[in-house]
Write a protein that holds these residues in place. Structure first.
Motif, mmCIF file in Angstrom:
data_model
loop_
_atom_site.group_PDB
_atom_site.id
_atom_site.type_symbol
_atom_site.label_atom_id
_atom_site.label_comp_id
_atom_site.label_asym_id
_atom_site.label_seq_id
_atom_site.Cartn_x
_atom_site.Cartn_y
_atom_site.Cartn_z
ATOM 1 N N TYR A 361 0.845 -1.193 0.000
ATOM 2 C CA TYR A 361 0.000 0.000 0.000
ATOM 3 C C TYR A 361 0.872 1.232 0.000
ATOM 4 O O TYR A 361 2.062 1.187 0.329
ATOM 5 N N ASN A 362 0.291 2.361 -0.374
ATOM 6 C CA ASN A 362 1.002 3.634 -0.492
ATOM 7 C C ASN A 362 0.805 4.416 0.790
ATOM 8 O O ASN A 362 -0.301 4.849 1.117
ATOM 9 N N THR A 363 1.867 4.583 1.551
ATOM 10 C CA THR A 363 1.760 5.260 2.838
ATOM 11 C C THR A 363 1.581 6.756 2.693
ATOM 12 O O THR A 363 1.207 7.435 3.648
ATOM 13 N N GLN A 364 1.849 7.325 1.504
ATOM 14 C CA GLN A 364 1.771 8.770 1.306
ATOM 15 C C GLN A 364 0.491 9.188 0.593
ATOM 16 O O GLN A 364 0.350 10.344 0.196
ATOM 17 N N TYR A 365 -0.414 8.253 0.406
ATOM 18 C CA TYR A 365 -1.641 8.582 -0.333
ATOM 19 C C TYR A 365 -2.548 9.452 0.524
ATOM 20 O O TYR A 365 -2.793 9.161 1.700
ATOM 21 N N SER A 374 5.202 10.722 -5.748
ATOM 22 C CA SER A 374 6.061 9.843 -6.542
ATOM 23 C C SER A 374 5.924 8.423 -6.078
ATOM 24 O O SER A 374 5.559 8.156 -4.938
ATOM 25 N N MET A 375 6.186 7.515 -6.972
ATOM 26 C CA MET A 375 6.034 6.097 -6.675
ATOM 27 C C MET A 375 7.078 5.655 -5.686
ATOM 28 O O MET A 375 8.252 5.920 -5.864
ATOM 29 N N PRO A 376 6.652 4.980 -4.615
ATOM 30 C CA PRO A 376 7.651 4.452 -3.683
ATOM 31 C C PRO A 376 8.418 3.320 -4.311
ATOM 32 O O PRO A 376 7.984 2.705 -5.277
ATOM 33 N N SER A 383 -0.657 -0.462 -8.823
ATOM 34 C CA SER A 383 -1.271 -0.024 -7.577
ATOM 35 C C SER A 383 -1.278 1.487 -7.478
ATOM 36 O O SER A 383 -2.218 2.087 -6.970
ATOM 37 N N LEU A 384 -0.244 2.145 -7.975
ATOM 38 C CA LEU A 384 -0.196 3.592 -7.909
ATOM 39 C C LEU A 384 -1.229 4.223 -8.831
ATOM 40 O O LEU A 384 -1.880 5.213 -8.490
ATOM 41 N N SER A 385 -1.411 3.596 -10.002
ATOM 42 C CA SER A 385 -2.423 4.128 -10.923
ATOM 43 C C SER A 385 -3.806 4.019 -10.322
ATOM 44 O O SER A 385 -4.662 4.869 -10.534
ATOM 45 N N ARG A 386 -4.080 2.946 -9.566
ATOM 46 C CA ARG A 386 -5.373 2.822 -8.906
ATOM 47 C C ARG A 386 -5.555 3.934 -7.896
ATOM 48 O O ARG A 386 -6.636 4.475 -7.715
ATOM 49 N N ASP A 387 -4.469 4.272 -7.175
ATOM 50 C CA ASP A 387 -4.556 5.350 -6.196
ATOM 51 C C ASP A 387 -4.897 6.664 -6.869
ATOM 52 O O ASP A 387 -5.706 7.451 -6.374
#
Length: 623
Positions: A361-365, A374-376, A383-387
């Protein structure tokens, strides 16, 4: 001093015996039908007029009697069943005392027509009050034809204290059922005032039970059968779901003889102790075959009380047999072996090498920001595109949104206290309703708790509603203001002979209550209309309970019948235990309860409420 002890005349002695043997018209039918069974009859017809007050007639096709036997049968202790004292311990017949016919003829007018198979001419014998009126030859079929008229004509006190025709006819039907259930191989008929109540053809035991009590009972019967050196037990017991509080059908028979035995009844019900609700019982039809030497039936003239030599052993055998029948009834899930076309479900292998799934998961979302970070290093492009897609779909957040949540970290200056009960005044034993708390509490879906002047009042919600509805229905019945509503899909209800007799006497009262019943032939009725507000209630069960309650009530006491019917309606329509109530609903129940004539007890005498006094509460808390 002269002698003062003397022998009583036969007429007086017969009347004394008749006081025990012949208690009501049902006793006459019991004795005459049992004699017909002992005579080997295969067809027995019973007919009564005015519930036996005016006339009782029993016709059978048994062996019949000769002219001498017909005259001798009406003498005291004249019998063909036993010849010596030892025969009392080897009985295979229903009668043996030789008291039935003398007792009947002592209190009634009796006409007997009988003929033996080998004779061409029969005998017509008329007697009244133990005296022969006439005797002459006659033409009649083989067997016996007893006609008993004007029962208790010479005992006015006994005739005066007979119950209503409905009650006496119900007793006749009960005595008739106890005999027909023992001899399914004999054809029986029963007529009342020219109306056929029973027409039972020769059949098997289960079919005889269904013919007597209706088709509905067939699905509730479980077979019981056990054979031991002590006794043989057979018959049927009911399934747990057939349990009910009223209208029970429970029968014990020993060597073809009906008996009452509370001890054995407890053995049967102990099996259902955890299977049926408290206070309800199941039907049973159990037949004991015991060596005649091990029982004693010569205890009372009615022969319904029987002593067993091995009572404890029979109790254990009976309990085990019923437990086995109920246990065999439990459904067991079957194993499905047909797997063709079924999905292949893999079996778990604990020795296999499996890796734990990882959640990324993206902790900075931040959903409130429109531009993504930016992508971690550990993330993936998908997953980033879904965010980003989720962020784009969010509605635009207004500026300075943080002000909406301001003040949440601040603590209130003063704590908030919830007052459950108002301040109490001096103790008073009278729970004044005007001083009750406006807020009520429901405890476990069963009790309503509210504060009153003297303490804490606890009200049983179901019993309170029964009391409220009872008085409302009773008032409507008295004023004839019950309203009915038509049903879209009429229900059918099957009644027993006793219920049909009771319904015929209460037909007007049942109609005034809002029920509309139409006969469909036989013992089946169609319910076309029900009282207003009775939607969702088991109407057939309600009718069975109402007729069971009113069965023994005298039809002339209209007010008493209204009370019985109003109580049945109230029990059926009252809110059940477990129903969640709002404060307004509880307020309405409490206000309505305290407008009733009796707020403390239900119509059948159960407590509705109790009060936990303030001083008792303080003592318990050590205040």
């Amino acid at each position: 001093m002269s002698d003062i002890i003397q022998l009583l005349p036969d007429s007086v002695a017969n009347q004394i015996a008749a006081g025990e043997v012949i208690q009501r018209p049902a006793s006459v039918i019991k004795e005459l039908v049992e004699n017909a069974v002992d005579a080997g009859a295969t067809h027995i017809d019973v007919s009564v007029v005015d519930a036996g007050r005016t006339s009782i007639q029993v016709i059978d096709d048994g062996c019949g009697m000769s002219e001498t036997d017909a005259r001798l049968a009406f003498e005291r202790h004249a019998t063909s069943k036993i010849t010596k004292a030892d025969d009392l311990f080897n009985l295979h017949t229903m009668g043996f005392r030789g008291e039935a016919l003398p007792s009947i003829v002592a209190v009634a007018q009796v006409e007997l027509k009988t003929r033996l198979k080998d004779e061409e001419i029969g005998t017509d014998l008329c007697m009244a009050a133990s005296r022969v009126v006439s005797q002459e030859p006659c033409a009649c079929p083989v067997g016996c034809n007893f006609k008993v008229e004007n029962l208790f004509f010479n005992v006015p006190a006994r005739r005066k204290f007979l119950k209503s025709n409905t009650t006496e006819l119900n007793n006749i039907i009960a005595a008739f059922e106890r005999i027909v259930l023992v001899y399914p191989n004999v054809t029986f008929t029963l007529h009342s005032n020219g109306t056929e109540l029973y027409n039972l053809r020769a059949c098997g035991l289960r079919q005889r039970i269904v013919d007597v009590f209706g088709k509905r009972i067939n699905q509730d019967l479980l077979p019981v059968k056990v054979d031991t050196s002590v006794c043989r037990i057979s018959g049927f017991v009911g399934k747990p779901e057939s349990a009910k509080k009223k209208g029970l059908k429970q029968f014990f028979f020993v060597n073809g003889r009906y008996m009452r035995h509370p001890y054995f009844s407890k053995a049967v019900m102990s099996v259902y102790e955890r299977l049926v609700p408290q206070g309800e019982q199941v039907p049973y039809f159990l037949y004991f075959d015991v060596d005649p030497k091990d029982i004693d039936v010569n205890i009372h003239p009615t022969k319904t009380e029987i002593k067993f030599e091995n009572e404890q052993a029979v109790w254990q055998i009976l309990s085990a047999a019923v437990r086995d029948a109920v246990g065999s009834f439990n459904d067991v899930s079957t194993i499905e072996f047909d797997t063709e076309g079924k999905p292949d479900i893999p079996v778990f292998n604990p020795d296999g090498n499996f890796s734990m799934p990882k959640v990324e998961y993206n902790t900075q979302y931040n959903p409130f920001k429109t531009s993504g970070p930016s992508m971690p290093s550990g993330g993936t492009s998908s997953s980033l595109s879904r965010d980003y897609d989720l962020a784009d779909n969010q509605q635009k957040v207004p500026d300075q949104w943080e002000q909406l949540y301001s003040g949440l970290d601040e603590k209130p200056s003063e704590p908030v206290h919830t007052v459950l009960f108002p301040a109490q005044q001096d103790d008073d034993d009278d729970p004044l309703i005007e001083e009750k708390s406006p807020v009520h509490y429901q405890y476990k879906g069963r009790y309503i708790m509210t504060a009153v002047k003297s303490g804490l009042m606890i009200i049983d919600q179901h019993r309170a509603h029964v009391r409220i509805l009872y008085e409302q229905y009773l008032q409507r019945l008295g004023a004839r203001k019950m309203h009915s509503q038509k049903v879209l899909f009429p229900q059918t209800v099957e009644l027993s002979a006793q219920e049909i007799v009771t319904l015929s006497q209460l037909k007007d009262d049942v109609s005034e209550m809002g029920f509309e019943l139409t006969s469909l032939g036989g013992a089946t009725y169609s319910v076309n209309a029900i009282p207003e507000g009775f939607d969702g209630i088991d109407i057939p069960g309600l009718l069975h309970d109402m007729l069971a309650d009113a069965k023994n009530e005298p039809s002339s006491a209209v007010s008493q019948v209204h009370e019985t019917l109003a109580l049945s309606l109230a029990r059926a329509a009252a809110i059940p235990y477990g129903q969640v109530l709002g404060n307004d609903e509880m307020e309405k129940i409490i206000n309505s309860l305290f407008l009733c004539e009796n707020v403390n007890y239900t119509p059948d005498g159960k407590s509705v409420l109790c009060i936990l006094k303030q001083k008792d509460i303080e003592q318990m808390l050590g205040a």
